[in-house]
Write a protein that holds these residues in place. Structure first.
Motif, short mmCIF file in Angstrom:
data_model
loop_
_atom_site.label_atom_id
_atom_site.label_comp_id
_atom_site.label_asym_id
_atom_site.label_seq_id
_atom_site.Cartn_x
_atom_site.Cartn_y
_atom_site.Cartn_z
N SER A 89 43.15 32.51 40.20
CA SER A 89 41.51 32.84 40.56
C SER A 89 40.85 34.01 40.40
O SER A 89 41.05 34.34 42.00
N ASN A 90 40.19 34.87 39.70
CA ASN A 90 40.32 36.15 40.78
C ASN A 90 38.28 35.55 41.54
O ASN A 90 37.90 36.79 42.05
N ASN A 91 37.54 34.80 41.21
CA ASN A 91 36.20 33.89 42.03
C ASN A 91 36.55 32.60 42.93
O ASN A 91 36.74 31.50 42.24
N GLU A 151 37.60 36.69 34.46
CA GLU A 151 38.47 35.27 35.42
C GLU A 151 40.33 35.43 35.12
O GLU A 151 40.59 35.53 34.07
N SER A 177 39.96 35.06 46.75
CA SER A 177 40.00 35.47 45.15
C SER A 177 40.88 33.76 45.49
O SER A 177 40.71 33.00 47.00
N SER A 224 45.33 45.41 41.24
CA SER A 224 43.44 44.65 41.33
C SER A 224 43.54 46.40 39.79
O SER A 224 42.48 46.22 39.76
#
Length: 458
Positions: free
Chosen positions: A288-290, A335, A254, A95
């Protein structure tokens, strides 16, 4: 008793240790790791990481430690630990965003797609390629620096020499998937010599334990150390081994959709990742970060944090499928796939005075899962998905996932990287088992299929 297997899984938040023998988990523990955040810089301290795994092993009962015959490692991908004159310090984790601007500029060069095709690693600030490119431009380290990571740290401690497996290496952006060697063209571009990187090994390569490590940890002197693989690949393999499904979906903080395949696969435009697992398997996928972090944000920003998760089934029932036309673009953290951009932003679309809090929460969930639907298409997921992660502890969310993706969702037992590591190395008799399966509701799936066609249109 058969010699036991000690698996060590080093993630970015904790180290998990497990002892398995004859398919039975005999012991498990976890030790938290501290991540330091200084603006875009995110790192862990190598000394603290070493102290944590040493402490964890020493806490295993002596009788169990003496039964260990094999030791192996699962580690997080994309870590970079500069080592100068033998001194280990910061470990920059996936990250870390220092390379964001540098890699954003590099993405627009002809070399970006070329390098992706050679390595299977997407062009993104997370990758060691990006970090080393940035450090090189900044002249952050001297010419004699060694570029290691978490796996190299472990292997040096346990075997006396820094080594890294093909699985972790294939997530660096420096490893040629076809030749299974450090890529000479990419290293030349970075002005990095092969001797600055660790020795490459296959994921199942075995080495004798270093005598000093065995003595310090109270492990048998005849124990073998096996390099192991990456946590993401091993999670996918564990699910595959237990359910028979080649495709898996993990939603924790994530998200990642992964597919076990026998051949490397690349998409120049969307840049799925393609990582080595063993001589018969690759893991292709899209991260995906989300994921659950979007739901956690909604709990704080829109819902009642103390009761949000318990009330989710009622909340979803209070809003119709499609959330009355409300759309949510879930890019709270930028993203990764398929955009690979830290500049993506989240937003509500078509919000009116008629929308309720329940509609907004449903909209957040539908937007997050619509994004996951893009990822399942990228990796060619079909049939049934093995699912894992905290998100799927709520039945209403698992059913919603099945409906929106149009795929049966089968909860995968024993889906942790520790089990994937054990299955990869020990190859026990395969017993296909799975938890409860959620089958798409036909009418809901059809509605979501229509909705998906227009969902992310501006």
């Amino acid at each position: 008793m058969t010699k036991a297997f000690l698996g060590i899984d080093v993630g970015t938040t904790a180290i998990k240790l497990g002892i398995i023998a004859e398919n039975q988990l005999l012991y498990q523990t976890a030790i938290n790791l501290k991540t330091y955040v200084e603006g875009p810089i995110k790192y862990q301290q190598s000394a603290e990481l070493e102290q944590a795994f040493v402490q964890g092993i020493k806490e295993i009962p002596t009788e169990l430690r003496q039964q260990v015959g094999i030791i192996s490692f699962s580690t997080a991908m994309h870590s970079v630990m500069p080592v100068v004159d033998g001194v280990k310090g910061k470990i920059f984790i996936w990250s870390d965003e220092q390379a964001s601007q540098v890699i954003e500029e590099f993405k627009h060069t002809d070399l970006a797609k070329h390098f992706y095709q050679r390595t299977g690693t997407p062009i993104h600030p997370m990758s060691p390629f990006a970090k080393i490119l940035y450090f090189g431009q900044q002249k952050s380290y001297p010419k004699n620096v060694h570029w290691w990571g978490i796996k190299e740290l472990l292997m040096e401690y346990f075997t006396g020499k820094a080594r890294v497996d093909y699985s972790i290496a294939s997530a660096t952006g420096l490893f040629n998937l076809e030749t299974q060697k450090w890529d000479s063209e990419i290293l030349a571009y970075l002005e990095v010599a092969p001797k600055q990187l660790a020795e490459l090994t296959d994921t199942t390569a075995a080495f004798p334990i270093h005598s000093a490590a065995a003595a310090n940890l109270g492990l048998p002197a005849e124990a073998k150390v096996i390099t192991g693989a990456s946590d993401g690949c091993l999670t996918a393999y564990a699910s595959f081994y237990r359910t028979g499904n080649t495709s898996s979906l993990t939603i924790g903080t994530s998200t990642a959709v992964r597919n076990i395949t026998e051949q490397a696969h690349f998409d120049e435009e969307k840049q799925n990742f393609c990582y080595y697992l063993d001589r018969k398997h690759y893991v292709i996928g899209a991260p995906s970060n989300n994921g659950g972090c979007v739901l956690a944000w909604a709990a704080q920003a829109i819902g009642e944090p103390a009761t949000f998760y318990q009330q989710l089934p009622k909340t979803l029932a209070a809003s119709p499928l499609g959330a009355k036309g409300l759309r949510f673009f879930p890019y709270l953290n930028g993203e990764r796939a398929p955009f690979w951009s830290s500049n993506k932003k989240a937003e509500f679309k078509h919000l009116t005075i008629e929308h309720t809090k329940a509609d907004m929460i449903r909209g957040v969930l539908e937007g997050m899962l619509m994004n996951v639907r893009i990822l399942t298409g990228m990796v060619g997921a079909r049939g049934a998905l093995s699912v894992s992660g905290g998100f799927f502890q709520t039945s209403a969310l698992t059913q919603m996932t099945a409906d929106l993706l149009g795929l049966s969702c089968m909860y995968a037992e024993e889906n942790e990287p520790l089990f994937g590591l054990y299955y990869l190395i020990q190859q026990p008799e395969r017993i296909v088992e799975a938890g409860k399966t959620f089958v798409p509701d036909e009418s809901c799936a059809k509605e979501y299929q229509m909705l998906a066609k227009e969902y992310f249109k501006e």
